[in-house]
Structure formats: structure tokens, C-alpha cells
Scaffold this motif. Structure first.
Motif, mmCIF file in Angstrom:
data_model
loop_
_atom_site.group_PDB
_atom_site.id
_atom_site.type_symbol
_atom_site.label_atom_id
_atom_site.label_comp_id
_atom_site.label_asym_id
_atom_site.label_seq_id
_atom_site.Cartn_x
_atom_site.Cartn_y
_atom_site.Cartn_z
ATOM 1 N N LEU A 60 84.824 -18.229 -62.479
ATOM 2 C CA LEU A 60 85.049 -19.401 -63.323
ATOM 3 C C LEU A 60 84.389 -19.266 -64.694
ATOM 4 C CD1 LEU A 60 84.408 -22.119 -60.600
ATOM 5 C CD2 LEU A 60 86.627 -21.306 -61.449
ATOM 6 N N GLU A 61 83.193 -18.740 -64.716
ATOM 7 C CA GLU A 61 82.427 -18.579 -65.957
ATOM 8 C C GLU A 61 81.612 -17.299 -65.839
ATOM 9 O OE1 GLU A 61 79.861 -21.982 -66.425
ATOM 10 O OE2 GLU A 61 81.541 -23.392 -66.405
ATOM 11 N N ALA A 62 81.244 -16.761 -67.000
ATOM 12 C CA ALA A 62 80.377 -15.579 -67.019
ATOM 13 C C ALA A 62 79.531 -15.615 -68.279
ATOM 14 C CB ALA A 62 81.215 -14.306 -66.982
ATOM 15 N N ASP A 63 78.269 -15.262 -68.127
ATOM 16 C CA ASP A 63 77.370 -15.171 -69.272
ATOM 17 C C ASP A 63 76.413 -14.010 -69.034
ATOM 18 O OD1 ASP A 63 75.375 -16.105 -67.503
ATOM 19 O OD2 ASP A 63 75.537 -18.165 -68.220
ATOM 20 N N GLU A 64 75.402 -13.914 -69.856
ATOM 21 C CA GLU A 64 74.446 -12.803 -69.757
ATOM 22 C C GLU A 64 73.763 -12.731 -68.392
ATOM 23 O OE1 GLU A 64 73.791 -10.333 -71.987
ATOM 24 O OE2 GLU A 64 75.403 -11.157 -73.214
ATOM 25 N N SER A 65 73.565 -13.885 -67.753
ATOM 26 C CA SER A 65 72.805 -13.901 -66.504
ATOM 27 C C SER A 65 73.656 -13.638 -65.262
ATOM 28 C CB SER A 65 72.074 -15.233 -66.341
ATOM 29 O OG SER A 65 73.006 -16.285 -66.216
ATOM 30 N N GLY A 66 74.965 -13.836 -65.356
ATOM 31 C CA GLY A 66 75.808 -13.616 -64.182
ATOM 32 C C GLY A 66 77.103 -14.398 -64.241
ATOM 33 N N VAL A 67 77.633 -14.711 -63.070
ATOM 34 C CA VAL A 67 78.936 -15.368 -62.966
ATOM 35 C C VAL A 67 78.847 -16.633 -62.121
ATOM 36 C CG1 VAL A 67 80.340 -13.281 -63.253
ATOM 37 C CG2 VAL A 67 79.531 -13.901 -60.996
ATOM 38 N N LEU A 68 79.676 -17.620 -62.482
ATOM 39 C CA LEU A 68 79.849 -18.804 -61.657
ATOM 40 C C LEU A 68 81.128 -18.585 -60.876
ATOM 41 C CD1 LEU A 68 79.002 -21.706 -60.830
ATOM 42 C CD2 LEU A 68 80.528 -22.516 -62.656
ATOM 43 N N LEU A 69 81.024 -18.704 -59.551
ATOM 44 C CA LEU A 69 82.152 -18.415 -58.674
ATOM 45 C C LEU A 69 82.544 -19.635 -57.849
ATOM 46 C CD1 LEU A 69 80.830 -15.058 -57.156
ATOM 47 C CD2 LEU A 69 82.405 -15.324 -59.089
ATOM 48 N N ALA A 70 83.834 -19.710 -57.543
ATOM 49 C CA ALA A 70 84.331 -20.611 -56.509
ATOM 50 C C ALA A 70 84.526 -19.713 -55.294
ATOM 51 C CB ALA A 70 85.655 -21.251 -56.931
ATOM 52 N N ASP A 71 83.734 -19.959 -54.266
ATOM 53 C CA ASP A 71 83.716 -19.105 -53.084
ATOM 54 C C ASP A 71 83.991 -19.976 -51.862
ATOM 55 O OD1 ASP A 71 82.833 -17.678 -50.786
ATOM 56 O OD2 ASP A 71 81.394 -16.544 -51.969
ATOM 57 N N SER A 72 85.034 -19.665 -51.132
ATOM 58 C CA SER A 72 85.440 -20.506 -49.996
ATOM 59 C C SER A 72 84.475 -20.437 -48.812
ATOM 60 C CB SER A 72 86.861 -20.151 -49.551
ATOM 61 O OG SER A 72 86.923 -18.805 -49.127
ATOM 62 N N CYS A 73 83.471 -19.571 -48.894
ATOM 63 C CA CYS A 73 82.430 -19.535 -47.858
ATOM 64 C C CYS A 73 81.130 -20.174 -48.346
ATOM 65 C CB CYS A 73 82.134 -18.099 -47.430
ATOM 66 S SG CYS A 73 83.437 -17.344 -46.463
ATOM 67 N N ARG A 74 80.855 -20.070 -49.652
ATOM 68 C CA ARG A 74 79.571 -20.519 -50.187
ATOM 69 C C ARG A 74 79.688 -21.699 -51.155
ATOM 70 N NH1 ARG A 74 76.958 -15.721 -53.044
ATOM 71 N NH2 ARG A 74 79.073 -15.313 -53.735
ATOM 72 N N GLY A 75 80.897 -22.123 -51.512
ATOM 73 C CA GLY A 75 81.079 -23.218 -52.464
ATOM 74 C C GLY A 75 80.989 -22.716 -53.898
ATOM 75 N N LEU A 76 80.561 -23.590 -54.821
ATOM 76 C CA LEU A 76 80.321 -23.179 -56.206
ATOM 77 C C LEU A 76 78.961 -22.501 -56.247
ATOM 78 C CD1 LEU A 76 81.470 -26.213 -58.397
ATOM 79 C CD2 LEU A 76 82.449 -23.923 -58.360
ATOM 80 N N VAL A 77 78.937 -21.240 -56.628
ATOM 81 C CA VAL A 77 77.686 -20.478 -56.650
ATOM 82 C C VAL A 77 77.573 -19.680 -57.937
ATOM 83 C CG1 VAL A 77 77.465 -20.269 -54.139
ATOM 84 C CG2 VAL A 77 78.700 -18.524 -55.398
#
Length: 161
Positions: free
Chosen positions: A114-131
Motif C-alpha cells: 500500500l505504501e513504501a518509504d525509507e523505513s519499509g512497507v505498509l501491507l494489507a495482509d490477509s493473515c496479519r491485517g494492516l502491517v
């Protein structure tokens, strides 16, 4: 940006690609459930991830298979130099990505970038939710495991393209 809640798949269902594809479809304003995506894929014999593009016209770049911005196809695999910059560039242009991570050594797991920056990525994960995952974890979640790869980037269609 506030992102939609991520529906979680039943434990052990193995339906992560269906859930990721349905989530991507809904991000672009269309109705979709994992069951609808499954039925469509079985009926058409297309890859599940093609659903947003083929059914709803969501513009997709099978960026892993096309050279983007002069970069080699291999850039879609996280072990290659420039991977994080490549992901950040697509995310900065309003794209969301379908990626395959290996959270277990024997099984790929589909997530939505969903998003990415210097520190990492924001993911929609069907096992872990928004992480939010740091780059090192996102690139290769298991020591000496398979690298993450980006299957496709989805973007809003623009007239004339």
C-alpha cells in the motif's frame, strides 16, 4: 491515507491471493469477494491476480515481467539492488502492488503493498491485517529463504493509456 480494513482469511485456507486480489479490486471502487475472484478464475482460466484488470479495467503493470523505467525485469525480486527504490517509486505514484512473500520456507504468501518509504512497507495482509514491515523483513522474511517478488502493480486508468 486511511486504508480499508483487511478481511482476514480463515487460518490455513491458503486463499491469500484471492483475498489480496479482492482487496485490490475494492481499493479501486469495485465490488469483489474472494469467492467471486475464485469463480471467475476457474471459469476463465486466467490468473486470479488478473481479475481487477480483466473484469473492472484497473490498469495493471505486470512490472515483474516488463522493464519499468529502464530497469531490468529482475528488479521485481527483492535480492536485486534497487528493489526498495523501485517499490517506493511505484508507491509514490499511487500504485498498489501484489507481492509474494515467503513467511514459511515451503509456501508463498500474497500481500498488497500500500505504501513504501525509507523505513519499509505498509501491507494489507490477509493473515496479519494492516502491517508495517521493515525492508529487511519484507525482502526476505526467513533467514536464507526465498526473496519476496512483486507480481504486479495496479493503478487508476488514465484516459488514452
Amino acid at each position: 491515507m486511511p486504508w480499508a480494513e483487511v478481511p482476514l482469511q480463515p487460518t490455513g485456507s491458503g486463499d491469500c491471493e484471492l483475498y489480496a486480489t479482492a482487496y485490490i479490486t475494492r481499493l479501486f471502487g469495485h465490488s469483489a469477494t474472494p469467492e467471486v475472484v475464485r469463480s471467475w478464475a476457474e471459469e476463465t482460466r486466467f490468473l486470479k491476480a488478473r481479475y481487477p484488470e480483466k473484469v473492472h479495467g484497473v490498469k495493471a503493470s505486470w512490472g515483474c515481467w516488463t522493464a519499468a523505467a529502464g530497469l531490468d525485469v529482475a528488479i521485481s525480486y527483492s535480492q536485486y539492488p534497487g528493489f526498495a527504490e523501485w517499490v517506493r517509486a511505484y508507491a509514490a505514484h499511487g500504485c498498489v502492488g501484489l507481492a509474494i512473500m515467503h513467511l514459511r520456507a515451503d509456501y508463498g504468501h500474497a500481500v498488497v503493498i500500500l505504501e513504501a518509504d525509507e523505513s519499509g512497507v505498509l501491507l494489507a495482509d490477509s493473515c496479519r491485517g494492516l502491517v508495517r514491515d521493515p525492508w529487511e523483513f519484507f525482502k526476505c522474511p526467513i533467514p536464507d529463504g526465498f526473496p519476496t517478488r512483486v507480481e504486479a502493480w495496479y493503478r487508476v486508468p488514465v484516459a488514452g493509456t
